[in-house]
Scaffold this motif. Sequence first.
Motif, mmCIF file in Angstrom:
data_model
loop_
_atom_site.group_PDB
_atom_site.id
_atom_site.type_symbol
_atom_site.label_atom_id
_atom_site.label_comp_id
_atom_site.label_asym_id
_atom_site.label_seq_id
_atom_site.Cartn_x
_atom_site.Cartn_y
_atom_site.Cartn_z
ATOM 1 N N UNK A 90 6.907 1.576 7.416
ATOM 2 C CA UNK A 90 7.183 0.359 6.663
ATOM 3 C C UNK A 90 8.608 0.440 6.137
ATOM 4 N N UNK A 91 9.504 -0.392 6.659
ATOM 5 C CA UNK A 91 10.891 -0.310 6.219
ATOM 6 C C UNK A 91 11.045 -0.794 4.780
ATOM 7 N N UNK A 92 12.084 -0.309 4.129
ATOM 8 C CA UNK A 92 12.388 -0.792 2.778
ATOM 9 C C UNK A 92 12.956 -2.188 2.888
ATOM 10 N N UNK A 103 4.097 3.952 -1.343
ATOM 11 C CA UNK A 103 2.662 3.655 -1.194
ATOM 12 C C UNK A 103 2.390 2.879 0.087
ATOM 13 N N UNK A 104 3.319 2.000 0.499
ATOM 14 C CA UNK A 104 3.129 1.294 1.780
ATOM 15 C C UNK A 104 3.090 2.306 2.926
ATOM 16 N N UNK A 105 3.961 3.300 2.868
ATOM 17 C CA UNK A 105 3.972 4.300 3.931
ATOM 18 C C UNK A 105 2.796 5.262 3.825
ATOM 19 N N UNK A 106 2.340 5.497 2.603
ATOM 20 C CA UNK A 106 1.133 6.302 2.432
ATOM 21 C C UNK A 106 -0.037 5.669 3.162
ATOM 22 N N UNK A 107 -0.088 4.336 3.122
ATOM 23 C CA UNK A 107 -1.153 3.617 3.812
ATOM 24 C C UNK A 107 -1.091 3.768 5.322
ATOM 25 N N UNK A 108 0.060 4.157 5.847
ATOM 26 C CA UNK A 108 0.215 4.388 7.285
ATOM 27 C C UNK A 108 0.021 5.875 7.606
ATOM 28 N N UNK A 109 0.718 6.746 6.872
ATOM 29 C CA UNK A 109 0.782 8.156 7.276
ATOM 30 C C UNK A 109 -0.426 8.981 6.840
ATOM 31 N N UNK A 110 -1.118 8.544 5.784
ATOM 32 C CA UNK A 110 -2.316 9.283 5.379
ATOM 33 C C UNK A 110 -3.426 9.132 6.432
ATOM 34 N N UNK A 131 10.959 6.296 8.305
ATOM 35 C CA UNK A 131 11.448 6.658 6.963
ATOM 36 C C UNK A 131 10.541 6.184 5.834
ATOM 37 N N UNK A 132 10.580 6.882 4.705
ATOM 38 C CA UNK A 132 11.292 8.125 4.412
ATOM 39 C C UNK A 132 10.646 9.319 5.135
ATOM 40 N N UNK A 133 11.320 9.813 6.181
ATOM 41 C CA UNK A 133 10.678 10.688 7.162
ATOM 42 C C UNK A 133 10.112 11.975 6.555
ATOM 43 N N UNK A 322 4.599 10.762 -4.677
ATOM 44 C CA UNK A 322 3.426 10.550 -3.804
ATOM 45 C C UNK A 322 2.205 11.299 -4.329
ATOM 46 N N UNK A 323 2.463 12.370 -5.071
ATOM 47 C CA UNK A 323 1.343 13.080 -5.716
ATOM 48 C C UNK A 323 0.722 12.182 -6.776
ATOM 49 N N UNK A 324 1.587 11.552 -7.555
ATOM 50 C CA UNK A 324 1.103 10.658 -8.607
ATOM 51 C C UNK A 324 0.327 9.479 -8.015
ATOM 52 N N UNK A 325 0.737 9.046 -6.836
ATOM 53 C CA UNK A 325 0.044 7.934 -6.180
ATOM 54 C C UNK A 325 -1.236 8.388 -5.480
ATOM 55 N N UNK A 326 -1.527 9.699 -5.565
ATOM 56 C CA UNK A 326 -2.731 10.221 -4.929
ATOM 57 C C UNK A 326 -2.639 10.295 -3.407
ATOM 58 N N UNK A 327 -1.416 10.312 -2.889
ATOM 59 C CA UNK A 327 -1.245 10.319 -1.431
ATOM 60 C C UNK A 327 -1.246 11.732 -0.855
ATOM 61 N N UNK A 328 -1.046 12.721 -1.699
ATOM 62 C CA UNK A 328 -1.140 14.109 -1.219
ATOM 63 C C UNK A 328 -2.021 14.892 -2.191
#
Length: 328
Positions: A90-92, A103-110, A131-133, A322-328
Amino acid sequence: TRTPVNVTVTGAAGQIGYALLFRIASGHLLGPDVPVNLRLLEIPQGLKAAEGTAMELDDCAFPLLRNIEITDDANVGFAGANVALLVGARPRTKGMERGDLLSANGGIFKPQGKAINDNAADDIKVLVVGNPANTNALIAQAAAPDVPAERFTAMTRLDHNRAISQLAAKTGAAVSDIRKLTIWGNHSATQYPDIFHAEIAGKNAAELVNDEAWLADTFIPTVAKRGAAIIEARGASSAASAANAAIDHVYTWVNGTAAGDWTSMGIPSDGSYGVPEGLISSFPVTTKDGKYEIVQGLDINEFSRARIDASVQELTEERDAVRELGLI
Ligand code: NDP
């Protein structure tokens, strides 16, 4: 004959995908004698364009290309994958905050990390380009606990190649004479291209250049901001050079670095050079037999230390976010 290697490309219908797929199919990713099966993963809106690209791939009659599968289901896309190139992201967009981007990228990469965990081959190698790679790679890796962490890497090879090219132009050397250049840190504006250990035809590059002002005020910003300069000139972001770097990254990982040289890869830190363990940061690495190792024992001067630390600090902040967002 060799068993085909399954290569999955996400964002296959995008502009990097378009520059990448034909080179994978013609044997540049793995070698001229390795047959490949391509798996193109797209979001539903991208499927039709991916089918068009697949038609063109068919029309090339590449001898090494065995089959192509197109899907929007990550479990199907990563089934049996030996190599995964995660390009779609998801580009900026204008006005987007970093948290929204992450969070948009978390929805893809998780979910993609989980799908890799559950479906990929045991020898899976992952390269994140989108990115952010570095942080996208961290998110995918955290979602794949059964895959060895070191199989998740992020691309800094384009920065590496850009730095070699700039250094060659400055010194009049041939690019093939330049060795041991390093990109440290994040694939972002804070990245640090380091020439203090680089060699030009066997001589130390920093000593040959002997111009710290050029390093600080021209070289480093030119490499770090090259992406923006390309957009400005071309009216579109770099695509062929990004695809070329992805090819280089995987080819080197699989086939090894040359004796007396190294490359740059974003990889999970083992704590080397003061980079906190687990962060996906760029390091100088040598590769052999499909494995990489961080080059150890380099002296890091003050000029370099401050710049490495600043980029690593940014990576730490992205990880904390990303930790705070619960993505990792
Ligand atoms: P591109 O193919 O131009 O770029 C894809 C990603 O690569 C972007 O995140 C871009 O980051 C990144 N990138 C990394 N290095 C570079 C570089 N040096 N130059 C340019 N980009 C770089 O994007 P498109 O919009 O053309 O295509 C994206 C495709 O991905 C679309 O077809 C979309 O449908 C798909 N997609 C697929 C997903 C999936 O498979 N699940 C998820 C999301 C998208 P940056 O934005 O910072 O330039």
